[in-house]
Enzyme design. Structure first.
Site, short mmCIF file in Angstrom:
data_model
loop_
_atom_site.label_atom_id
_atom_site.label_comp_id
_atom_site.label_asym_id
_atom_site.label_seq_id
_atom_site.Cartn_x
_atom_site.Cartn_y
_atom_site.Cartn_z
CD GLU A 1 -3.04 -1.03 2.14
OE1 GLU A 1 -3.03 -0.09 2.96
OE2 GLU A 1 -3.94 -1.88 2.10
CD GLU B 1 -3.73 -5.97 3.62
OE1 GLU B 1 -4.53 -5.14 4.09
OE2 GLU B 1 -2.49 -5.80 3.65
#
Ligand code: GCO
Length: 457
Positions: free
Chosen positions: A163, A355
């Site tokens: 991320e 995720e």
């Protein structure tokens, strides 16, 4: 319809969120240790010094993952445990822990999918500018080399950055994550450019030095949109909104960082918008950043809704009382249909959901169990949509549920629980929740237990 036989069923965690042992065996501080030590930055001043005690429990954690029937575990390596000075000498004790973790997983036929950077930047490198220092990509390449030298005889799946949208956006723009900076747009663009160079150099190191043929990806996250209806104009509005570089909150845009990684250039709309704030990048920068990847890993938690409007995509507000998680994220299961579909179209790579999960209100009920029915329904609905994407021809190769266990949720500390396994932080006891057993059934049946039709939310 079931999921493909070779579909990867996994679960995920990250070093700072589960390991603890923050000052043990040569590990040096990271930016999250410093951030959490700053009054008011994290919930109740929570930090990762103890976390879930996973540093001392690799076998226990591997048993939990094996109990799911999971075939893969996405975990991350703590840079400050491997290179306490950020560069230079390798810490044998730190590397030995990752040997133990990898070996415990492999002994249970669980494939380790290793993330190199999940936000624990060594403090000593932050003091030298961190992502703002042009040398950071070389620091990261050196760190990658240390990990690949030690683990690549057994680890074949790699993620470079987790991320970048978040550690740049929250860590360097809003300052609500470590290192808690509030930079100008020019500096943010420079820091994200350096992070992209770090990604590219890391991929080059992995491909040049891995002892087993590697599969490499990244694990971005970003603002996503789903259409208000299946009308082609609404679908096109959602696709456009997902990839258009917005004027506000641009750091959470997927295309801004993923286009350089996979298409070799920044999105034109962003370049035009940012004008003179753009870093002085070169074609050779882009050649470094744009390295061949084997899959498009992506973290998807939710999405917003748009429809086609006279001036372009229009956001559709949700009705009052619409279901949200403890993080106040909306429950949007079709994000796992439209997200993989749009990403597969744009980047032409197999998609892996690296995720997906939720924070729910979990505690030990009167019968001593954790009846996290919300997580069971969340899993059911999101996997139902992911299977729909596969049925419609999207090449989705895996799903990693976030997370195997409750853990340190960054600035929220231990207040939010994302785990399939409940953590009693006083005793470090791990207690599988009801959702753990449901996910195990899903894996065992390759998704057959998921009903074909579901009541709408
Ligand atoms: C992220 C991180 C995870 C979080 C999870 C819940 O996506 O923010 O990868 O470390 O804990 O997503 O917020």
């Amino acid at each position: 319809m079931s999921f493909p036989r070779q579909f990867v069923w996994g679960t995920a965690s990250a070093s700072y969120q589960v390991e603890g042992a923050a000052d043990r065996d040569g590990r040096s501080p990271c930016v999250w240790d410093d951030f959490a030590a700053t009054p008011g930055k994290t919930f109740d001043g929570h930090d990762g010094s103890l976390a879930c005690g996973s540093y001392d429990r690799p076998e226990d954690d591997a048993d939990l993952i094996a109990g799911l029937g999971a075939t893969a575990y996405r975990c991350s390596i703590a840079w400050p445990r491997v290179l306490p000075d950020g560069t230079g000498p390798r810490n044998e004790a730190g590397l030995a822990y990752y040997d133990r973790l990898v070996d415990a997983l492999l002994a249970r036929n669980i494939d380790p999918w290793v993330t190199l950077f999940h936000w624990d930047m060594p403090s000593c490198l932050q003091q030298r500018g961190g992502w703002l220092n042009a040398a950071c990509s070389d620091w990261f390449a050196e760190y990658t080399q240390a990990v690949v030298d030690r683990l690549s005889d057994r680890v074949t799946h790699w993620f470079t950055l987790n991320e970048p949208q978040i550690f740049i956006g929250l860590g360097h723009e809003s300052g609500t994550h470590a290192p808690g900076l509030q930079l100008s747009r020019r500096e943010l663009l420079l820091a994200s450019h350096h992070a992209l160079l770090a990604h590219g150099k890391s991929v080059q190191v992995i491909r040049a030095h891995a002892k087993q043929p590697p599969r490499v990806g990244c694990a971005p996250v970003g603002q996503m949109f789903v259409p208000a209806s299946d009308r082609p104009e609404d679908v096109e509005a959602a696709r456009t909104a997902t990839f258009k570089v917005p004027t506000e909150n641009w750091t959470f845009n997927l295309a801004w960082m993923c286009d350089p990684m996979l298409r070799g250039h920044y999105p034109d709309d962003g370049v035009e918008q940012f004008g003179d704030d753009m870093p002085a990048w070169t074609e050779s920068d882009m050649a470094t950043i744009c390295q061949p990847l084997d899959f498009f890993g992506v973290n998807i938690y939710h999405a917003d809704i748009v429809r086609a409007g006279p001036e372009g995509p229009e956001r559709v507000e949700r009705p009052r009382g619409y279901p949200i998680t403890m993080f106040r994220w909306p429950i949007q299961p079709d994000s796992l249909y439209w997200g993989p579909k749009f990403l597969h179209e744009r980047y032409k790579l197999p998609v892996v959901i690296t995720e997906n999960g939720l924070a729910s209100m979990d505690w030990k009920h009167a019968d001593g169990k954790i009846h996290d029915l919300g997580r069971i329904d969340f899993l059911t609905r999101h996997l139902h949509q992911l299977r729909r994407a596969i049925d419609d021809g999207v090449d989705v190769q895996g799903y990693f549920h976030w997370s195997i266990m409750d853990n340190y949720e960054w600035a929220e500390g231990y207040a939010l629980r994302f785990g399939l396994v409940y953590l009693d932080y006083t005793t470090m006891q791990r207690l599988p929740k009801e959702s753990y057993h449901w996910y195990a059934k899903i894996i065992q049946s390759r998704g057959e237990v998921i009903p074909t039709t579901l009541e709408p939310l």
